[in-house]
Design an enzyme around this catalytic site. Structure first.
Site, PDB file in Angstrom:
ATOM      1  N   SER A  59     -19.147  61.986 -31.203  1.00 37.84           N
ATOM      2  CA  SER A  59     -19.847  62.520 -30.035  1.00 37.84           C
ATOM      3  C   SER A  59     -18.780  62.974 -29.059  1.00 37.84           C
ATOM      4  O   SER A  59     -17.624  62.544 -29.146  1.00 37.84           O
ATOM      5  CB  SER A  59     -20.710  61.427 -29.387  1.00 37.84           C
ATOM      6  OG  SER A  59     -21.133  61.792 -28.090  1.00 37.84           O
ATOM      7  N   TYR A  95     -21.647  52.853 -25.305  1.00 39.24           N
ATOM      8  CA  TYR A  95     -21.764  53.959 -26.256  1.00 39.24           C
ATOM      9  C   TYR A  95     -20.440  54.705 -26.385  1.00 39.24           C
ATOM     10  O   TYR A  95     -20.001  55.041 -27.485  1.00 39.24           O
ATOM     11  CB  TYR A  95     -22.874  54.906 -25.808  1.00 39.24           C
ATOM     12  CG  TYR A  95     -23.117  56.066 -26.738  1.00 39.24           C
ATOM     13  CD1 TYR A  95     -23.524  55.855 -28.050  1.00 39.24           C
ATOM     14  CD2 TYR A  95     -22.955  57.372 -26.290  1.00 39.24           C
ATOM     15  CE1 TYR A  95     -23.759  56.921 -28.907  1.00 39.24           C
ATOM     16  CE2 TYR A  95     -23.194  58.441 -27.135  1.00 39.24           C
ATOM     17  CZ  TYR A  95     -23.591  58.222 -28.447  1.00 39.24           C
ATOM     18  OH  TYR A  95     -23.822  59.282 -29.288  1.00 39.24           O
TER      19      TYR A  95
END
Length: 254
Positions: free
Chosen positions: A139, A152
């Site tokens: 990501s 995250y």
């Protein structure tokens, strides 16, 4: 369980979103796709859809954090040419000071340990085929941080480092390592899962953004990278919508 002579692509987290879209595109590209996810009904429905369309697809219920189950899955395959490590996700958006350690642990288990499990288990088959490909879905969170994203971000940084280190360690083998790092992608479940079903909070993630990325956009980049000639390695591809300049700089038409 897979067809002899047909290149096999394993896609984790294939029950929805980017995983399902990637399975569809790789199947259309001629791969026998092996769909893995915890939700057996979803992947079986997708496998049936692909089979009706004339493609080759197999569903296999799997929790990537369960190492014995991953090893059993790897042993069931006759071959593996592509591994798409897509299983992952985010939980919560609390600051570091008040974040739930259980959420951090779960994100690390799925995004990092799950990827490690499947990669270790399938690397021998990927190597034996003479031209294997490992894809790791990280990501933009794996390359820069943002407030409220600590757990995250930490997990996706781990996934990024895993990809980078593996590439260094296996250079000289016939296996390439590709990292795809998407930015703002609007899928049916990512933000809803992150905010534990709170649709209002989930909607605010995309509020005012005319065209966030779709699962198909990301699947297209994965399929393009995988289908390059085997000597071509797309080390890292960062993919964002035009409206997003960074993790914290998004143009919103409000």
């Amino acid at each position: 369980m897979t067809a002899a002579g047909t290149a096999v692509a394993v896609v984790t987290g294939a029950s929805s979103g980017i995983g399902a879209a990637t399975a569809r595109q790789l199947a259309a590209a001629g791969y026998h796709v092996v769909l893995t996810a915890r939700r057996k009904d979803r992947i079986e429905a997708l496998a049936a859809e692909l089979t009706r369309a004339g493609h080759r697809a197999t569903a296999y219920a799997l929790d990537v954090t369960d190492r014995p189950a991953v090893d059993a899955f790897a042993a069931s395959l006759d071959r593996c040419d592509v591994l798409v490590n897509n299983a992952g996700g985010a939980l919560g958006a609390d600051p570091v000071a008040t974040g739930d350690p259980a959420d951090w642990r779960q994100m690390f288990e799925v995004n990092v340990i799950g990827t490690l499990n499947t990669t270790q288990a399938l690397l021998p088959a990927l190597t034996a085929g003479g031209g294997g490909t490992v894809v790791i879905l990280s990501s933009t969170a794996g390359h820069a941080t943002y407030e409220g994203g600590g757990g995250y971000v930490a997990a996706k940084h781990g996934a990024h480092v895993l990809a980078e280190t593996l590439r260094l360690e296996i250079v000289g083998t016939p296996v390439r390592v590709i990292e795809i790092a998407p930015g703002l992608v609007k899928t049916e479940e990512f933000a809803t899962t992150r905010f534990r079903g709170d649709e209002e909070k989930a909607a605010k993630v995309y509020e005012g953004v005319a065209e966030p990325l779709t699962a198909d956009d990301v699947a297209d980049t994965i399929t393009w990278a995988v289908t390059r000639p085997s000597h071509v390695n797309i080390d890292l591809m960062v993919v964002r919508p035009r409206a997003q300049a960074s993790n914290s700089k998004v143009y919103r038409e409000l």
